[in-house]
Design a protein around this motif. Structure first.
Motif, PDB file in Angstrom:
ATOM      1  N   LEU A 184     -21.367   5.313  42.947  1.00 30.32           N
ATOM      2  CA  LEU A 184     -20.337   4.682  42.129  1.00 30.32           C
ATOM      3  C   LEU A 184     -20.176   3.203  42.491  1.00 30.32           C
ATOM      4  O   LEU A 184     -20.124   2.347  41.608  1.00 30.32           O
ATOM      5  CB  LEU A 184     -19.011   5.425  42.288  1.00 30.32           C
ATOM      6  CG  LEU A 184     -17.864   4.922  41.418  1.00 30.32           C
ATOM      7  CD1 LEU A 184     -18.228   5.014  39.931  1.00 30.32           C
ATOM      8  CD2 LEU A 184     -16.603   5.706  41.711  1.00 30.32           C
ATOM      9  N   LEU A 185     -20.112   2.900  43.777  1.00 31.22           N
ATOM     10  CA  LEU A 185     -19.985   1.499  44.190  1.00 31.22           C
ATOM     11  C   LEU A 185     -21.192   0.676  43.751  1.00 31.22           C
ATOM     12  O   LEU A 185     -21.039  -0.460  43.282  1.00 31.22           O
ATOM     13  CB  LEU A 185     -19.800   1.398  45.701  1.00 31.22           C
ATOM     14  CG  LEU A 185     -18.386   1.615  46.209  1.00 31.22           C
ATOM     15  CD1 LEU A 185     -18.373   1.694  47.729  1.00 31.22           C
ATOM     16  CD2 LEU A 185     -17.456   0.526  45.718  1.00 31.22           C
ATOM     17  N   ASP A 186     -22.380   1.232  43.891  1.00 37.73           N
ATOM     18  CA  ASP A 186     -23.584   0.505  43.465  1.00 37.73           C
ATOM     19  C   ASP A 186     -23.574   0.242  41.965  1.00 37.73           C
ATOM     20  O   ASP A 186     -23.940  -0.838  41.504  1.00 37.73           O
ATOM     21  CB  ASP A 186     -24.851   1.278  43.837  1.00 37.73           C
ATOM     22  CG  ASP A 186     -25.145   1.251  45.325  1.00 37.73           C
ATOM     23  OD1 ASP A 186     -24.559   0.408  46.036  1.00 37.73           O
ATOM     24  OD2 ASP A 186     -25.954   2.092  45.780  1.00 37.73           O
ATOM     25  N   ARG A 187     -23.151   1.224  41.192  1.00 35.75           N
ATOM     26  CA  ARG A 187     -23.133   1.060  39.737  1.00 35.75           C
ATOM     27  C   ARG A 187     -22.076   0.035  39.318  1.00 35.75           C
ATOM     28  O   ARG A 187     -22.340  -0.816  38.481  1.00 35.75           O
ATOM     29  CB  ARG A 187     -22.868   2.418  39.085  1.00 35.75           C
ATOM     30  CG  ARG A 187     -23.104   2.455  37.601  1.00 35.75           C
ATOM     31  CD  ARG A 187     -24.497   1.990  37.198  1.00 35.75           C
ATOM     32  NE  ARG A 187     -25.537   2.651  37.922  1.00 35.75           N
ATOM     33  CZ  ARG A 187     -26.528   3.336  37.391  1.00 35.75           C
ATOM     34  NH1 ARG A 187     -26.618   3.471  36.094  1.00 35.75           N
ATOM     35  NH2 ARG A 187     -27.450   3.867  38.153  1.00 35.75           N
ATOM     36  N   VAL A 188     -20.908   0.109  39.926  1.00 41.70           N
ATOM     37  CA  VAL A 188     -19.852  -0.869  39.643  1.00 41.70           C
ATOM     38  C   VAL A 188     -20.328  -2.269  40.023  1.00 41.70           C
ATOM     39  O   VAL A 188     -20.148  -3.231  39.272  1.00 41.70           O
ATOM     40  CB  VAL A 188     -18.546  -0.489  40.376  1.00 41.70           C
ATOM     41  CG1 VAL A 188     -17.555  -1.636  40.375  1.00 41.70           C
ATOM     42  CG2 VAL A 188     -17.930   0.754  39.751  1.00 41.70           C
ATOM     43  N   VAL A 242     -16.672  -3.480  28.010  1.00 47.41           N
ATOM     44  CA  VAL A 242     -18.096  -3.173  27.827  1.00 47.41           C
ATOM     45  C   VAL A 242     -18.656  -2.526  29.091  1.00 47.41           C
ATOM     46  O   VAL A 242     -19.347  -1.496  29.031  1.00 47.41           O
ATOM     47  CB  VAL A 242     -18.892  -4.456  27.467  1.00 47.41           C
ATOM     48  CG1 VAL A 242     -20.380  -4.181  27.455  1.00 47.41           C
ATOM     49  CG2 VAL A 242     -18.426  -5.001  26.129  1.00 47.41           C
ATOM     50  N   CYS A 243     -18.335  -3.093  30.245  1.00 49.83           N
ATOM     51  CA  CYS A 243     -18.801  -2.521  31.517  1.00 49.83           C
ATOM     52  C   CYS A 243     -18.182  -1.145  31.743  1.00 49.83           C
ATOM     53  O   CYS A 243     -18.858  -0.229  32.213  1.00 49.83           O
ATOM     54  CB  CYS A 243     -18.447  -3.449  32.673  1.00 49.83           C
ATOM     55  SG  CYS A 243     -19.286  -5.034  32.635  1.00 49.83           S
ATOM     56  N   LEU A 262     -23.333  -3.389  40.148  1.00 49.78           N
ATOM     57  CA  LEU A 262     -24.332  -3.828  39.175  1.00 49.78           C
ATOM     58  C   LEU A 262     -23.661  -4.468  37.963  1.00 49.78           C
ATOM     59  O   LEU A 262     -24.035  -5.557  37.530  1.00 49.78           O
ATOM     60  CB  LEU A 262     -25.190  -2.634  38.740  1.00 49.78           C
ATOM     61  CG  LEU A 262     -26.191  -2.893  37.619  1.00 49.78           C
ATOM     62  CD1 LEU A 262     -27.355  -3.732  38.139  1.00 49.78           C
ATOM     63  CD2 LEU A 262     -26.691  -1.585  37.051  1.00 49.78           C
ATOM     64  N   TYR A 263     -22.652  -3.803  37.433  1.00 47.71           N
ATOM     65  CA  TYR A 263     -21.967  -4.330  36.252  1.00 47.71           C
ATOM     66  C   TYR A 263     -21.155  -5.583  36.556  1.00 47.71           C
ATOM     67  O   TYR A 263     -20.982  -6.432  35.688  1.00 47.71           O
ATOM     68  CB  TYR A 263     -21.067  -3.265  35.625  1.00 47.71           C
ATOM     69  CG  TYR A 263     -21.863  -2.185  34.935  1.00 47.71           C
ATOM     70  CD1 TYR A 263     -22.771  -2.501  33.928  1.00 47.71           C
ATOM     71  CD2 TYR A 263     -21.734  -0.861  35.300  1.00 47.71           C
ATOM     72  CE1 TYR A 263     -23.518  -1.520  33.300  1.00 47.71           C
ATOM     73  CE2 TYR A 263     -22.478   0.132  34.674  1.00 47.71           C
ATOM     74  CZ  TYR A 263     -23.367  -0.206  33.681  1.00 47.71           C
ATOM     75  OH  TYR A 263     -24.107   0.764  33.062  1.00 47.71           O
ATOM     76  N   LEU A 300     -20.194   2.325  32.211  1.00 44.56           N
ATOM     77  CA  LEU A 300     -20.041   3.194  33.376  1.00 44.56           C
ATOM     78  C   LEU A 300     -19.728   4.626  32.948  1.00 44.56           C
ATOM     79  O   LEU A 300     -20.265   5.577  33.524  1.00 44.56           O
ATOM     80  CB  LEU A 300     -18.955   2.654  34.303  1.00 44.56           C
ATOM     81  CG  LEU A 300     -18.741   3.443  35.588  1.00 44.56           C
ATOM     82  CD1 LEU A 300     -20.018   3.462  36.434  1.00 44.56           C
ATOM     83  CD2 LEU A 300     -17.592   2.852  36.382  1.00 44.56           C
ATOM     84  N   CYS A 301     -18.903   4.787  31.933  1.00 41.92           N
ATOM     85  CA  CYS A 301     -18.627   6.130  31.402  1.00 41.92           C
ATOM     86  C   CYS A 301     -19.925   6.791  30.936  1.00 41.92           C
ATOM     87  O   CYS A 301     -20.165   7.971  31.210  1.00 41.92           O
ATOM     88  CB  CYS A 301     -17.632   6.052  30.251  1.00 41.92           C
ATOM     89  SG  CYS A 301     -15.954   5.632  30.739  1.00 41.92           S
TER      90      CYS A 301
END
Length: 99
Positions: free
Chosen positions: A22-26, A51-52, A28-29, A56-57
């Protein structure tokens, strides 16, 4: 803004969604290092926009098969709150004590 010295203490081990993912994906955005994200700070303060948030969803749906509302990040605005919610929605295998 200070990043907690023990971010693992904010991890919800009962969630099928790993904190690191989750932290990595956040990150990234948001275009920043995951280590610079304080899990207790609202993501909007880092610049998370709609949009981000919707992306993420979609990632949660694609990666973990979760159907989440598009308002997820507004209802649970921090990484900590999001992990707590996801622990209820997507418990880790065996987290409920079932064998």
């Amino acid at each position: 803004m200070n990043v907690p010295t023990h971010p693992q203490s904010l991890y919800t081990p009962d969630s099928a969604v790993p904190r690191g993912w989750l932290l990595d994906r956040v990150a990234l955005y948001l275009g920043r290092d995951a280590e610079t994200i304080d899990p207790t700070v609202p993501l909007a303060e880092y610049g998370m926009d709609s949009v981000c948030a919707l992306s993420l969803c979609g990632d949660l749906e694609d990666e973990f098969g979760l159907l989440v509302e598009p308002t997820l990040l507004w209802d649970h605005p921090t990484v900590q709150a999001l992990l707590a919610f996801l622990a209820v929605q997507a418990p880790a295998p065996g987290a409920s004590g079932e064998q």
